[in-house]
Design an enzyme around this catalytic site. Structure first.
Site, short mmCIF file in Angstrom:
data_model
loop_
_atom_site.label_atom_id
_atom_site.label_comp_id
_atom_site.label_asym_id
_atom_site.label_seq_id
_atom_site.Cartn_x
_atom_site.Cartn_y
_atom_site.Cartn_z
N PHE A 14 14.46 -50.80 -0.90
CA PHE A 14 14.19 -50.31 -2.25
C PHE A 14 15.54 -49.98 -2.90
CE2 PHE A 14 12.19 -47.28 -5.37
CZ PHE A 14 11.37 -48.22 -5.98
N THR A 49 16.26 -56.35 1.73
CA THR A 49 17.22 -55.47 2.40
C THR A 49 18.58 -56.17 2.36
OG1 THR A 49 16.87 -56.39 4.61
CG2 THR A 49 15.41 -54.59 3.93
N LYS A 76 19.92 -63.70 1.77
CA LYS A 76 20.45 -65.01 2.17
C LYS A 76 20.46 -65.20 3.69
CE LYS A 76 22.72 -63.17 -0.88
NZ LYS A 76 23.76 -62.49 -1.64
N VAL A 103 20.00 -68.25 -3.77
CA VAL A 103 21.15 -68.93 -4.37
C VAL A 103 21.03 -68.82 -5.89
CG1 VAL A 103 22.41 -71.12 -4.58
CG2 VAL A 103 21.22 -70.58 -2.45
N GLY A 134 25.85 -53.83 -10.00
CA GLY A 134 24.78 -54.31 -9.12
C GLY A 134 24.96 -55.74 -8.67
N GLU A 169 27.56 -57.23 -2.85
CA GLU A 169 26.80 -56.95 -1.63
C GLU A 169 27.06 -55.50 -1.20
OE1 GLU A 169 24.67 -59.30 -0.08
OE2 GLU A 169 25.10 -60.10 -2.05
N LYS A 217 25.37 -69.52 1.03
CA LYS A 217 24.70 -70.28 -0.04
C LYS A 217 24.95 -71.79 0.12
CE LYS A 217 24.69 -66.35 -3.18
NZ LYS A 217 25.49 -65.55 -4.11
N1 LIG Z 1 22.05 -57.77 -6.41
C1 LIG Z 1 22.13 -59.07 -6.66
O1 LIG Z 1 22.63 -59.51 -7.71
C2 LIG Z 1 21.60 -60.05 -5.68
C3 LIG Z 1 21.21 -59.66 -4.43
N2 LIG Z 1 20.74 -60.58 -3.53
C4 LIG Z 1 20.32 -60.14 -2.20
O2 LIG Z 1 19.15 -59.34 -2.34
C5 LIG Z 1 19.12 -58.30 -1.34
C6 LIG Z 1 18.98 -56.94 -2.01
O3 LIG Z 1 20.06 -56.77 -2.91
P1 LIG Z 1 20.28 -55.36 -3.64
O4 LIG Z 1 18.98 -54.76 -3.96
O5 LIG Z 1 21.27 -55.61 -4.69
O6 LIG Z 1 20.95 -54.54 -2.46
P2 LIG Z 1 21.05 -52.94 -2.33
O7 LIG Z 1 22.16 -52.70 -1.38
O8 LIG Z 1 21.06 -52.31 -3.67
O9 LIG Z 1 19.65 -52.56 -1.66
C7 LIG Z 1 19.34 -52.84 -0.34
C8 LIG Z 1 18.36 -51.76 0.10
O10 LIG Z 1 17.91 -52.10 1.40
C9 LIG Z 1 17.84 -50.93 2.17
N3 LIG Z 1 17.96 -51.32 3.58
C10 LIG Z 1 19.05 -51.73 4.25
N4 LIG Z 1 18.72 -52.03 5.52
C11 LIG Z 1 17.40 -51.78 5.64
C12 LIG Z 1 16.47 -51.87 6.71
N5 LIG Z 1 16.84 -52.27 7.92
N6 LIG Z 1 15.20 -51.52 6.47
C13 LIG Z 1 14.79 -51.08 5.25
N7 LIG Z 1 15.63 -50.99 4.21
C14 LIG Z 1 16.90 -51.32 4.40
C15 LIG Z 1 18.99 -50.04 1.69
O11 LIG Z 1 18.72 -48.67 1.96
C16 LIG Z 1 19.00 -50.37 0.20
O12 LIG Z 1 18.21 -49.46 -0.53
C17 LIG Z 1 20.43 -58.46 -0.55
O13 LIG Z 1 20.14 -59.20 0.61
C18 LIG Z 1 21.33 -59.26 -1.48
O14 LIG Z 1 22.26 -60.07 -0.79
C19 LIG Z 1 20.59 -61.91 -3.85
C20 LIG Z 1 20.93 -62.36 -5.09
C21 LIG Z 1 21.54 -61.48 -6.08
N1 LIG Z 2 26.70 -60.45 -4.22
C1 LIG Z 2 26.14 -61.67 -4.68
C2 LIG Z 2 24.74 -61.43 -5.18
C3 LIG Z 2 23.95 -62.65 -5.26
O1 LIG Z 2 23.77 -63.38 -4.29
C4 LIG Z 2 26.97 -62.25 -5.81
O2 LIG Z 2 27.83 -61.53 -6.32
O3 LIG Z 2 26.78 -63.43 -6.15
#
Ligand SMILES: NC(=O)C1=CN([C@@H]2O[C@H](COP(=O)(O)OP(=O)(O)OC[C@H]3O[C@@H](n4cnc5c(N)ncnc54)[C@H](O)[C@@H]3O)[C@@H](O)[C@H]2O)C=CC1
Ligand SMILES: N[C@@H](CC=O)C(=O)O
Length: 353
Positions: A11, A99, A128, A155, A209, A212, A227
């Site tokens: 979350f 996550t 990913k 991606v 945001g 990573e 990717k």
């Molecule tokens: N933010 C972006 O622009 C993009 C993100 N992603 C991917 O989407 C996913 C989520 O990204 P965000 O929300 O930005 O990351 P974030 O770091 O804001 O949120 C990740 C959440 O997962 C929770 N978490 C970590 N390990 C956990 C576990 N074992 N069990 C339960 N919760 C756990 C953390 O407490 C955190 O609240 C990541 O894998 C990221 O690489 C992909 C494309 C774009």
């Molecule tokens: N951290 C990544 C998020 C999307 O995958 C990026 O900056 O492209």
């Protein structure tokens, strides 16, 4: 009208943004897409976990300022993130895995996806790790259990590169691709062009945001490497692992490198690419490249990504759009759910009168 019960695993930025969208747009989706989403469980390492079979109010979830273990205060909640129990027992049709991306072995997200698929739940994910490292096994679990494993956001965030290339460009004969596939590093390079130092630019990307949880993955190229693996395996039929891809990031570029490039009418960009060789094998790479200003990728700025697909029948087809961002990535999850819905999965969901 269909109601999909969903369980959110993680979350953070992305799943919170999806929750915001649910709070604001469920009615619109009901009218335009034919379904609404009902959050029946959430599990987060920091906040804990909660199951609510009748559904949690999305606006309350977004507005509440939960502290560490805060889900423990909710009815059906616990201060611990019991992902396995939540995924296996929550009355969810779809598990939304967001996550952190583990670039080494994809865990614990690979297990999260497997538990969901094995218990007959669809998975949509922006993570990913499981896609780059375990897609064949996870797709097999999905098939065996009659559910879907969807990952458009892995991606280029919400920009539809995977489905677009697979479906709309089917038969165009893809030979390779090159692109800007990391929003953070592209944003950082742009900020350095405006004179900001590397560390401050990374901090800005974190605030927005884009980055990573550990931004090393962005600036050292590990994120782009995942990717490239995903696109090469999905679109070129390769069987690459991250360690098969040569990888260099942007952390070695100094402000003077950036200035020197500008003086020579060029710009540094982090390029991820893969090409099919004459013997049918596929080679991938990640490295910073100095592009002349007339290069089609040189004008891609900020967290925007672009990928140029080299096809036999059409030549180069370039897709550009957001590559990172909370709402943009939450949209990818919605697009995955739309794909599940369109595939006729509504038989597994509640049909409301
Ligand atoms: N933010 C972006 O622009 C993009 C993100 N992603 C991917 O989407 C996913 C989520 O990204 P965000 O929300 O930005 O990351 P974030 O770091 O804001 O949120 C990740 C959440 O997962 C929770 N978490 C970590 N390990 C956990 C576990 N074992 N069990 C339960 N919760 C756990 C953390 O407490 C955190 O609240 C990541 O894998 C990221 O690489 C992909 C494309 C774009
Ligand atoms: N951290 C990544 C998020 C999307 O995958 C990026 O900056 O492209």
């Amino acid at each position: 009208m269909t109601i999909y019960n969903i369980a959110l695993i993680g979350f953070g930025g992305v799943n919170r943004a999806l929750t915001e969208l649910i709070a604001a747009k469920n009615q619109l989706w009901e009218r335009d897409l034919g379904f609404r989403l009902n959050i029946v469980a959430v599990s987060d390492l920091y906040l804990g976990s909660v199951i609510s079979p009748n559904g949690l109010d999305a606006k309350t979830l977004v507005d509440a300022k939960f502290e560490k273990g805060g889900f423990g205060q909710l009815s059906g909640g616990s201060a611990e993130a019991d992902n396995e129990t939540i995924i296996k027992t929550a009355p969810a049709d779809i598990v939304v895995e967001a996550t952190y991306t583990n670039p080494k072995d994809g865990e614990p997200a690979v297990s999260h996806c497997r538990w969901a698929l094995e218990t007959g739940k669809h998975v949509v994910t922006t993570n990913k790790g499981p896609v780059a490292i375990a897609a064949p096994a996870l797709k097999a679990f999905a098939k065996t259990n009659g559910v879907r494993f969807e990952y458009e956001g892995a991606v280029m965030s919400g920009t539809p590169v995977i489905r677009m290339a697979e479906r709309t460009l089917a038969g165009a004969e893809l030979k390779g691709f090159e692109g800007i596939l990391n929003g953070t590093s592209n944003f950082v390079l742009g900020r350095m062009e405006s004179g900001l130092d590397f560390a401050s630019a990374v901090k800005e990307a974190q605030k927005l945001g884009y980055a990573e949880a550990d931004p090393t993955a962005d600036v050292e190229g590990f994120d782009v490497r995942l990717k490239v693996v995903i696109l090469a395996n999905e679109l070129l039929g390769a069987n690459l692992k991250p360690e098969d891809i040569s990888c260099k990031g942007v952390s070695g570029l100094s402000l003077s490198d950036i200035e020197e490039a500008a003086k020579a009418n060029s710009r540094w960009k982090l390029i991820g690419a893969a090409v099919r060789n004459d013997d049918g094998s596929v080679t991938g790479s990640v490295s910073p490249k100095r592009l002349g200003l007339d290069h089609p990728l040189a004008g891609v700025n900020g967290a925007t990504n672009a990928v140029s697909l080299d096809t036999e029948l059409l030549g180069a087809v370039t897709i550009t759009g957001p590559g990172a961002g909370r709402i943009e990535t939450a949209y990818a999850l919605l697009s995955d759910i739309v794909a599940i819905h369109s595939a006729g999965a509504s038989s597994t969901a509640k049909e409301a009168a």
